[in-house]
Design an enzyme around this catalytic site. Structure first.
Site, mmCIF file in Angstrom:
data_model
loop_
_atom_site.group_PDB
_atom_site.id
_atom_site.type_symbol
_atom_site.label_atom_id
_atom_site.label_comp_id
_atom_site.label_asym_id
_atom_site.label_seq_id
_atom_site.Cartn_x
_atom_site.Cartn_y
_atom_site.Cartn_z
ATOM 1 N N TYR A 63 42.344 33.688 47.844
ATOM 2 C CA TYR A 63 41.045 34.244 47.444
ATOM 3 C C TYR A 63 39.993 33.160 47.686
ATOM 4 O O TYR A 63 39.881 32.196 46.942
ATOM 5 C CB TYR A 63 41.044 34.662 45.967
ATOM 6 C CG TYR A 63 42.040 35.748 45.629
ATOM 7 C CD1 TYR A 63 42.507 36.628 46.599
ATOM 8 C CD2 TYR A 63 42.512 35.899 44.345
ATOM 9 C CE1 TYR A 63 43.416 37.619 46.294
ATOM 10 C CE2 TYR A 63 43.428 36.899 44.024
ATOM 11 C CZ TYR A 63 43.874 37.747 45.005
ATOM 12 O OH TYR A 63 44.783 38.736 44.702
ATOM 13 N N LEU A 215 41.336 49.474 38.454
ATOM 14 C CA LEU A 215 40.094 50.261 38.345
ATOM 15 C C LEU A 215 39.705 50.854 39.692
ATOM 16 O O LEU A 215 38.580 51.323 39.864
ATOM 17 C CB LEU A 215 38.958 49.371 37.821
ATOM 18 C CG LEU A 215 39.250 48.629 36.511
ATOM 19 C CD1 LEU A 215 38.077 47.738 36.115
ATOM 20 C CD2 LEU A 215 39.555 49.633 35.407
ATOM 21 N N GLY A 216 40.614 50.796 40.651
ATOM 22 C CA GLY A 216 40.323 51.347 41.974
ATOM 23 C C GLY A 216 39.995 50.284 43.001
ATOM 24 O O GLY A 216 39.818 50.599 44.172
ATOM 25 N N GLY A 217 39.838 49.033 42.581
ATOM 26 C CA GLY A 217 39.616 47.934 43.527
ATOM 27 C C GLY A 217 38.251 47.970 44.164
ATOM 28 O O GLY A 217 37.231 48.119 43.489
ATOM 29 N N PRO A 220 35.684 51.420 43.214
ATOM 30 C CA PRO A 220 36.054 51.733 41.831
ATOM 31 C C PRO A 220 36.225 53.230 41.601
ATOM 32 O O PRO A 220 35.566 54.075 42.214
ATOM 33 C CB PRO A 220 34.896 51.141 41.031
ATOM 34 C CG PRO A 220 34.426 49.978 41.865
ATOM 35 C CD PRO A 220 34.575 50.454 43.298
HETATM 36 N N1 LIG Z 1 48.801 41.546 44.885
HETATM 37 C C1 LIG Z 1 47.837 42.044 45.616
HETATM 38 O O1 LIG Z 1 48.021 42.371 46.776
HETATM 39 C C2 LIG Z 1 46.476 42.208 45.013
HETATM 40 C C3 LIG Z 1 45.510 42.961 45.683
HETATM 41 C C4 LIG Z 1 44.274 43.116 45.090
HETATM 42 C C5 LIG Z 1 44.009 42.545 43.860
HETATM 43 N N2 LIG Z 1 44.964 41.800 43.225
HETATM 44 C C6 LIG Z 1 44.721 41.211 41.881
HETATM 45 O O2 LIG Z 1 44.431 42.295 41.011
HETATM 46 C C7 LIG Z 1 43.219 42.036 40.314
HETATM 47 C C8 LIG Z 1 42.533 43.359 40.008
HETATM 48 O O3 LIG Z 1 42.169 44.007 41.206
HETATM 49 P P1 LIG Z 1 40.676 44.082 41.743
HETATM 50 O O4 LIG Z 1 39.815 43.095 41.035
HETATM 51 O O5 LIG Z 1 40.729 44.003 43.215
HETATM 52 O O6 LIG Z 1 40.291 45.556 41.415
HETATM 53 P P2 LIG Z 1 39.925 46.350 40.054
HETATM 54 O O7 LIG Z 1 40.209 45.500 38.873
HETATM 55 O O8 LIG Z 1 40.558 47.658 40.192
HETATM 56 O O9 LIG Z 1 38.367 46.613 40.223
HETATM 57 C C9 LIG Z 1 37.453 45.608 40.445
HETATM 58 C C10 LIG Z 1 36.156 46.291 40.861
HETATM 59 O O10 LIG Z 1 35.682 47.082 39.772
HETATM 60 C C11 LIG Z 1 34.417 46.599 39.340
HETATM 61 N N3 LIG Z 1 34.454 46.649 37.869
HETATM 62 C C12 LIG Z 1 35.190 45.883 37.034
HETATM 63 N N4 LIG Z 1 34.973 46.243 35.764
HETATM 64 C C13 LIG Z 1 34.077 47.267 35.788
HETATM 65 C C14 LIG Z 1 33.459 48.049 34.801
HETATM 66 N N5 LIG Z 1 33.719 47.865 33.505
HETATM 67 N N6 LIG Z 1 32.577 49.012 35.201
HETATM 68 C C15 LIG Z 1 32.295 49.220 36.498
HETATM 69 N N7 LIG Z 1 32.859 48.492 37.494
HETATM 70 C C16 LIG Z 1 33.744 47.522 37.145
HETATM 71 C C17 LIG Z 1 34.300 45.206 39.883
HETATM 72 O O11 LIG Z 1 32.954 44.885 40.168
HETATM 73 P P3 LIG Z 1 32.126 43.787 39.312
HETATM 74 O O12 LIG Z 1 32.570 42.461 39.797
HETATM 75 O O13 LIG Z 1 30.719 44.113 39.628
HETATM 76 O O14 LIG Z 1 32.457 44.036 37.873
HETATM 77 C C18 LIG Z 1 35.089 45.309 41.183
HETATM 78 O O15 LIG Z 1 34.279 45.874 42.185
HETATM 79 C C19 LIG Z 1 42.446 41.128 41.257
HETATM 80 O O16 LIG Z 1 41.428 40.439 40.593
HETATM 81 C C20 LIG Z 1 43.541 40.266 41.808
HETATM 82 O O17 LIG Z 1 43.805 39.183 40.926
HETATM 83 C C21 LIG Z 1 46.190 41.636 43.781
#
Ligand SMILES: NC(=O)c1ccc[n+]([C@@H]2O[C@H](COP(=O)([O-])OP(=O)(O)OC[C@H]3O[C@@H](n4cnc5c(N)ncnc54)[C@H](OP(=O)(O)O)[C@@H]3O)[C@@H](O)[C@H]2O)c1
Length: 298
Positions: A63, A215-217, A220
């Site tokens: 990252y 949360l849909g990544g 969202p």
């Molecule tokens: N193993 C893998 O291949 C893999 C792949 C992807 C991710 N990951 C891990 O999984 C974690 C979670 O996934 P993710 O961060 O990609 O996706 P997520 O948690 O599903 O969603 C993050 C997205 O949602 C928004 N968001 C967060 N809280 C919100 C809220 N309360 N209201 C509205 N929008 C909101 C964020 O924007 P804002 O920043 O504006 O809040 C961001 O755009 C990552 O941080 C990473 O550590 C692992």
């Protein structure tokens, strides 16, 4: 009579963590590349998460690359004793922001040493092998060669526990023959339920399931059902999505990602949201369950 709530903690390797953790990926710049849009806010988000009781952070040296690990170190070292930082290896970033497999012994060994250095640790508590056989998600193929390398690094004392990410049930079974697997991190949320059967079987074995994109990544979640339930419970749709996951299974560890203080507070508050049975039934209908049991009211 309503069934009891799941515990708010679960075992991750040899540690017990709160089931609502934090995912650090969103702290890197656009496209998960380069520095954060606001360095000071990124540090504050991390410090606030820990001050609010989070003791499980998910990260990776790919990252940024190296950005989120260095932010975590800057914000939080010396680390609280109860904090579990989980990282992952198996990919490398191209100059064009691309994500490429990095599965050779040399690449995996370097990745472990990079994570140790950038996080400022002597041993990595949990390392996920992130499998990349297909750009479209988990895909079959043997993981024996790269997992054997990671198990060697574990025997050298650089890694305490091993997990798998972006894997199929067949790969989980293959992995368990090579070394103990303490967690599986795959794409799963209320609208994306391909791992239903896997989650239940891991729960029976006491293995943590950590959904990425909870949360849909990058796009969202949007759903009229989520919005209706949220309105009825005086919550937000994202809080409902988090609460549904927490109630889905006892081994579900959440790592919602955010770069925003407002969203962080909102997400952490979802730990207190208890969804009634009729709301869970409505949410279960957003996506067809795949495999085993899906309707659960705890
Ligand atoms: N193993 C893998 O291949 C893999 C792949 C992807 C991710 N990951 C891990 O999984 C974690 C979670 O996934 P993710 O961060 O990609 O996706 P997520 O948690 O599903 O969603 C993050 C997205 O949602 C928004 N968001 C967060 N809280 C919100 C809220 N309360 N209201 C509205 N929008 C909101 C964020 O924007 P804002 O920043 O504006 O809040 C961001 O755009 C990552 O941080 C990473 O550590 C692992």
């Amino acid at each position: 009579m309503p069934l009891p709530r799941h515990s708010d903690t679960f075992t991750l390797g040899s540690r017990t963590v709160k089931r609502l953790g934090y995912g650090a990926m969103q702290l890197a710049g656009p496209g998960v590349f380069g520095p954060p849009k606001d360095h000071a806010t990124a540090l504050t988000v991390l410090r606030t998460a820990i001050a609010s009781g989070v003791n499980h952070i998910d990260t990776s040296d790919f990252y940024g690359p190296h950005v989120t690990n260095r932010l975590i170190r800057e914000a939080l070292a010396p680390y609280p004793d109860d904090l579990v930082i989980v990282t992952k290896i198996g990919a490398r970033r191209g100059e064009d922001k691309s994500w490429n497999p990095a599965f050779s012994r040399d690449e995996l060994t370097h990745a472990v040493h990079d994570n140790l250095r950038n996080l400022g640790l002597d041993v990595l508590e949990v390392v996920n092998l992130r499998v990349m056989f297909s750009p479209h998600g988990a895909a079959e193929g043997s993981i024996e060669a790269p997992l054997t390398v990671l198990a060697d690094l574990q025997r050298q004392g650089l890694v305490r526990h091993i997990g798998l990410s972006n894997v199929t049930p067949t790969q989980v079974a293959e992995g368990q023959k090579i070394c103990p697997i303490v967690c599986v991190q795959n794409h799963y949320n209320v609208a994306h339920r391909g791992d239903d059967a896997l989650i239940d079987s891991l729960a029976r074995d006491g293995i943590a399931y950590v959904p990425y994109f909870p949360l849909g990544g990058f796009t969202p979640l949007q759903s009229s059902t989520l919005s209706e339930v949220a309105q009825r419970l005086d919550a937000t749709p994202m809080q409902v999505a988090i609460a549904w996951l927490l109630q889905r299974a006892p081994n579900m560890l959440l790592i919602p990602g955010t770069s925003s203080m407002t969203h962080l507070h909102e997400n952490l508050a979802a730990a207190k949201l208890q969804l009634p049975d009729d709301a869970i039934r409505a949410l279960n209908a957003i996506a067809a369950p795949v495999g085993a049991a899906s309707v659960t009211s705890v």
